[in-house]
Write a protein that holds these residues in place. Structure first.
Motif, PDB file in Angstrom:
ATOM      1  N   SER A   1      -5.208   9.970   4.449  1.00  0.00           N
ATOM      2  CA  SER A   1      -4.237  10.531   5.392  1.00  0.00           C
ATOM      3  C   SER A   1      -2.889   9.824   5.262  1.00  0.00           C
ATOM      4  N   THR A   2      -1.866  10.462   5.843  1.00  0.00           N
ATOM      5  CA  THR A   2      -0.515   9.930   5.793  1.00  0.00           C
ATOM      6  C   THR A   2       0.204  10.264   7.101  1.00  0.00           C
ATOM      7  N   ARG A   3       1.238   9.508   7.390  1.00  0.00           N
ATOM      8  CA  ARG A   3       2.021   9.710   8.610  1.00  0.00           C
ATOM      9  C   ARG A   3       3.401  10.237   8.232  1.00  0.00           C
TER      10      ARG A   3
ATOM     11  N   GLN B   1      10.545   9.629   5.057  1.00  0.00           N
ATOM     12  CA  GLN B   1       9.514   9.614   4.017  1.00  0.00           C
ATOM     13  C   GLN B   1       8.167   9.291   4.639  1.00  0.00           C
ATOM     14  N   ASN B   2       7.147  10.041   4.221  1.00  0.00           N
ATOM     15  CA  ASN B   2       5.793   9.795   4.734  1.00  0.00           C
ATOM     16  C   ASN B   2       5.305   8.420   4.291  1.00  0.00           C
ATOM     17  N   PHE B   3       4.324   7.908   5.014  1.00  0.00           N
ATOM     18  CA  PHE B   3       3.754   6.598   4.687  1.00  0.00           C
ATOM     19  C   PHE B   3       2.264   6.610   4.992  1.00  0.00           C
ATOM     20  N   PRO B   4       1.406   6.152   4.128  1.00  0.00           N
ATOM     21  CA  PRO B   4       1.721   5.711   2.764  1.00  0.00           C
ATOM     22  C   PRO B   4       1.963   6.909   1.846  1.00  0.00           C
ATOM     23  N   ASN B   5       2.544   6.631   0.718  1.00  0.00           N
ATOM     24  CA  ASN B   5       2.783   7.646  -0.294  1.00  0.00           C
ATOM     25  C   ASN B   5       2.805   6.962  -1.653  1.00  0.00           C
ATOM     26  N   PRO B   6       1.893   7.299  -2.545  1.00  0.00           N
ATOM     27  CA  PRO B   6       0.776   8.235  -2.463  1.00  0.00           C
ATOM     28  C   PRO B   6      -0.220   7.826  -1.374  1.00  0.00           C
TER      29      PRO B   6
ATOM     30  N   LEU C   1      10.362  20.378   7.339  1.00  0.00           N
ATOM     31  CA  LEU C   1      10.669  20.369   8.766  1.00  0.00           C
ATOM     32  C   LEU C   1      11.782  21.366   9.042  1.00  0.00           C
ATOM     33  N   THR C   2      11.519  22.277   9.973  1.00  0.00           N
ATOM     34  CA  THR C   2      12.547  23.180  10.478  1.00  0.00           C
ATOM     35  C   THR C   2      12.693  22.864  11.959  1.00  0.00           C
TER      36      THR C   2
ATOM     37  N   LYS D   1       8.906  15.104  -0.758  1.00  0.00           N
ATOM     38  CA  LYS D   1       7.735  15.169  -1.641  1.00  0.00           C
ATOM     39  C   LYS D   1       6.752  14.056  -1.312  1.00  0.00           C
ATOM     40  N   MET D   2       5.456  14.380  -1.450  1.00  0.00           N
ATOM     41  CA  MET D   2       4.412  13.365  -1.284  1.00  0.00           C
ATOM     42  C   MET D   2       3.286  13.641  -2.274  1.00  0.00           C
TER      43      MET D   2
END
Length: 176
Positions: A100-102, A91-96, A161-162, A171-172
């Motif tokens: 920017s997000t990682r 899971q991306n962070f931060p979200n929402p 991601l493939t 989802k983000m």
């Protein structure tokens, strides 16, 4: 002799220390010595201890020597904590997020990788990375812009991601 000591074996309990010396059994008379080498193989960072135990099969007491060592990161073998055994999209962070997000992901074997951002209709907004990746943990930052460099609208997006035959999406939410 009545003053001699017989040593049948010597051992440590953990793999952090290893004792090597002449072969056993050995009989020591007063004034005799056994030369041995104690090698420290740190398993983890930080201080470690163990006991080197000399054992004899007679009624004489067992002799113990306390060993201490201070571990440091291994050199030249890579970071053991970074060994990856499976593909995974985290899971991306931060979200929402704003601005920017990682996005972190793991690759289990050398693979062609594509990480992209898509909108709710499945249209590609931004291709974050493509190419061959080595096994391990990786991350990519998304600054909220599309492939033309313009800021994407607020809303729900998916990152996909493939990696070889592995495919995963999450989802983000981009908030302004």
């Amino acid at each position: 002799s009545i003053n001699g000591v017989r040593i049948d074996s010597a051992f440590t309990k953990t793999a952090a220390f290893q004792f090597s010396a002449q072969s056993f059994p050995a009989t020591l008379e007063p004034g005799d010595t056994i030369k041995g080498t104690i090698t420290f193989y740190p398993q983890v960072l930080g201080s470690q201890w163990d006991t080197l135990t000399f054992v004899n099969n007679s009624p004489q007491p067992v002799v113990r020597v306390t060993l201490t060592g201070n571990g440091s990161a291994p050199v030249g073998v890579g970071n053991v904590a970074d060994v990856v055994h499976r593909f995974d999209l985290l899971q991306n962070f931060p979200n929402p997020f704003n601005p920017s997000t990682r996005i972190d992901f793991q690759i289990a074997e050398t693979s062609p990788v594509r990480l992209e951002i898509v909108d709710m209709l499945g249209r590609t907004v931004r291709i974050l990375t493509t190419g061959m990746f080595e096994p391990g943990s990786h991350h990519v930052d998304w600054d909220g812009t599309n492939d033309e460099g313009r800021m994407a609208a607020s809303g729900v997006y998916f990152y996909r991601l493939t990696a070889g035959s592995y495919l995963s999406s999450r989802k983000m939410i981009l908030l302004k």
